[in-house]
Design an enzyme around this catalytic site. Structure first.
Site, short mmCIF file in Angstrom:
data_model
loop_
_atom_site.label_atom_id
_atom_site.label_comp_id
_atom_site.label_asym_id
_atom_site.label_seq_id
_atom_site.Cartn_x
_atom_site.Cartn_y
_atom_site.Cartn_z
N ASP A 12 -106.64 15.26 30.40
CA ASP A 12 -107.12 14.98 31.85
C ASP A 12 -107.98 13.59 31.50
O ASP A 12 -108.32 13.23 30.55
CB ASP A 12 -107.97 15.96 32.25
CG ASP A 12 -108.11 15.73 33.77
OD1 ASP A 12 -107.48 16.12 34.64
OD2 ASP A 12 -109.35 15.25 34.20
N SER A 13 -108.18 12.91 32.89
CA SER A 13 -108.80 11.58 32.54
C SER A 13 -110.33 11.96 32.35
O SER A 13 -111.07 11.08 31.91
CB SER A 13 -108.86 11.08 33.96
OG SER A 13 -109.19 11.81 34.93
N TYR A 44 -109.29 7.48 36.52
CA TYR A 44 -108.07 6.89 36.33
C TYR A 44 -107.46 6.38 37.71
O TYR A 44 -106.78 5.57 37.74
CB TYR A 44 -106.77 7.94 35.70
CG TYR A 44 -106.91 8.15 34.40
CD1 TYR A 44 -108.05 7.47 33.40
CD2 TYR A 44 -105.96 8.30 33.49
CE1 TYR A 44 -108.03 7.61 31.94
CE2 TYR A 44 -105.71 8.49 32.21
CZ TYR A 44 -107.08 7.94 31.29
OH TYR A 44 -106.82 8.19 30.09
N GLY A 45 -107.91 7.33 38.84
CA GLY A 45 -107.45 6.97 40.39
C GLY A 45 -107.70 5.49 40.78
O GLY A 45 -106.94 5.38 41.69
N CYS A 75 -103.82 16.28 34.60
CA CYS A 75 -104.19 15.15 35.55
C CYS A 75 -103.16 14.75 36.73
O CYS A 75 -101.95 14.40 36.24
CB CYS A 75 -104.81 14.17 34.83
SG CYS A 75 -105.23 12.62 35.91
N ASN A 76 -103.44 14.88 37.87
CA ASN A 76 -102.20 14.62 38.97
C ASN A 76 -102.19 13.05 39.03
O ASN A 76 -101.07 12.73 39.23
CB ASN A 76 -102.98 15.05 40.29
CG ASN A 76 -103.08 16.32 40.38
OD1 ASN A 76 -102.35 17.01 41.11
ND2 ASN A 76 -104.17 17.08 40.08
N THR A 77 -103.03 12.44 38.91
CA THR A 77 -103.02 10.76 38.77
C THR A 77 -102.00 10.60 37.64
O THR A 77 -100.99 9.65 37.93
CB THR A 77 -104.25 10.26 38.41
OG1 THR A 77 -105.22 10.67 39.52
CG2 THR A 77 -104.23 8.68 38.79
N CYS A 183 -105.99 16.84 42.97
CA CYS A 183 -106.68 16.32 41.87
C CYS A 183 -107.39 17.39 41.02
O CYS A 183 -108.24 18.25 41.68
CB CYS A 183 -107.51 15.37 42.39
SG CYS A 183 -108.92 14.81 41.23
N HIS A 185 -110.37 17.62 39.57
CA HIS A 185 -111.50 17.73 39.95
C HIS A 185 -111.95 18.59 40.90
O HIS A 185 -113.03 19.11 40.93
CB HIS A 185 -112.14 16.29 39.93
CG HIS A 185 -112.38 15.50 38.47
ND1 HIS A 185 -111.25 14.93 38.11
CD2 HIS A 185 -113.46 15.08 37.81
CE1 HIS A 185 -111.58 14.41 36.77
NE2 HIS A 185 -112.76 14.38 36.89
N1 DGL Z 1 -108.35 14.34 37.27
C1 DGL Z 1 -107.71 13.25 38.05
C2 DGL Z 1 -106.56 14.16 38.66
O1 DGL Z 1 -106.21 15.42 38.86
C3 DGL Z 1 -108.61 12.39 38.65
C4 DGL Z 1 -109.78 11.72 38.33
C5 DGL Z 1 -109.44 10.27 38.14
O2 DGL Z 1 -109.53 9.36 39.09
O3 DGL Z 1 -109.58 9.93 36.83
O4 DGL Z 1 -106.08 13.11 39.52
#
Ligand code: DGL
Length: 266
Positions: A12-13, A44-45, A75-77, A183, A185
């Protein structure tokens, strides 16, 4: 890759992927987990596609060097940007497909998705949902700040409440009742979402990803057969300061080992 006793790699980020580990631990308690959070580069977003792809490939390479048998992109991003990762023959499971597939026979007419600006800009969720169920409509809403506020451990701050209200406003305006927390988070403040918006059903994609990983391990005959609870090793490119509080919120047990400031090879 064929060794059932090998660990599963989760990346994950930052700390958001703990929400995925929590679901994996429920479904697959005997699996050893190696987690990598890129906390020194989070969020990362707000990065470019190229940056996300480069950083993610380095994490994948790191996990492969740890001899993982499968890699879970929490991580979704990352799942919307890094579509051509080289897993070096290790299967890679992203997070968006599984939850979208769960809507293939679902009744809601409209699904909202909230996520980082990069995730929402790609419209990957909308496209996959409609591919699965052409009767659905889907609407994505970005939050520029929520992941970052959570990453820094401001779980109970007023800023988070304001951000929740602001990202949910377009969804409430359209009277949408089903919302994907797009996301990793966001499940860390899932209770807030549910308390503030009790009429809305929120979906955590990690639940569906954990189910698909379970199927993958079974079909490859690589589920861990040990009787004891699996180990949990945490690696971060930054510090683990906010990690412990995040784990407490998710009722996740502390890692067996924590390695901070990990430098990834270029
Ligand atoms: N954990 C990241 C996600 O699921 C988002 C956090 C980020 O912007 O790094 O998209």
């Amino acid at each position: 890759m064929n060794d059932p006793s090998a660990p599963i790699g989760v990346l994950d980020s930052g700390i958001g992927g703990f929400s995925v580990v929590a679901r994996l631990k429920e479904r697959l308690p005997h699996e050893d987990i190696i987690y990598f959070g890129d906390d020194s580069h989070c969020p990362y977003g707000s990065k470019t596609k190229e940056e996300v792809c480069t950083m993610t490939q380095q994490i994948v390479d790191f996990l492969v060097r740890k001899n993982v048998k499968a890699i879970v992109i929490a991580c979704n991003t990352i799942s919307t940007q890094a579509l051509n990762l080289d897993g070096h023959n290790v299967p890679i499971l992203e997070i968006i497909g599984p939850v979208c597939r769960s809507f293939s026979i679902a009744t809601p007419r409209c699904v909202g998705i909230i996520g980082t600006p990069l995730t929402i800009k790609t419209k990957v969720y909308e496209k996959k949902l409609i591919e699965e169920n052409p009767y659905l409509t889907a609407m994505g809403v970005p939050s520029p700040n929520l992941a970052n506020l959570i990453e820094h451990g401001n779980f109970e701050s007023k800023e988070i409440d304001r951000e929740l209200l602001s990202v949910m406003k377009p969804i409430l305006d359209k009277n949408i009742k089903h919302v994907i927390l797009g996301c990793t988070h966001y499940p860390l403040v899932a209770k807030k979402f549910r308390d503030i918006f009790p009429d809305i059903t929120f979906y955590d994609p990690a639940v569906f990803q954990a189910d698909e990983l379970t199927k993958l391990l079974t079909s490859y005959h690589i589920a861990n057969l040990q009787e004891s609870e699996g180990s949990f090793s945490l690696y971060t490119s930054g510090s683990s300061d906010c990690a412990i509080e995040a784990m407490e919120r998710l009722k996740l047990r502390y890692p067996d080992s924590i390695t901070e400031n990990v430098l990834l090879k270029k």
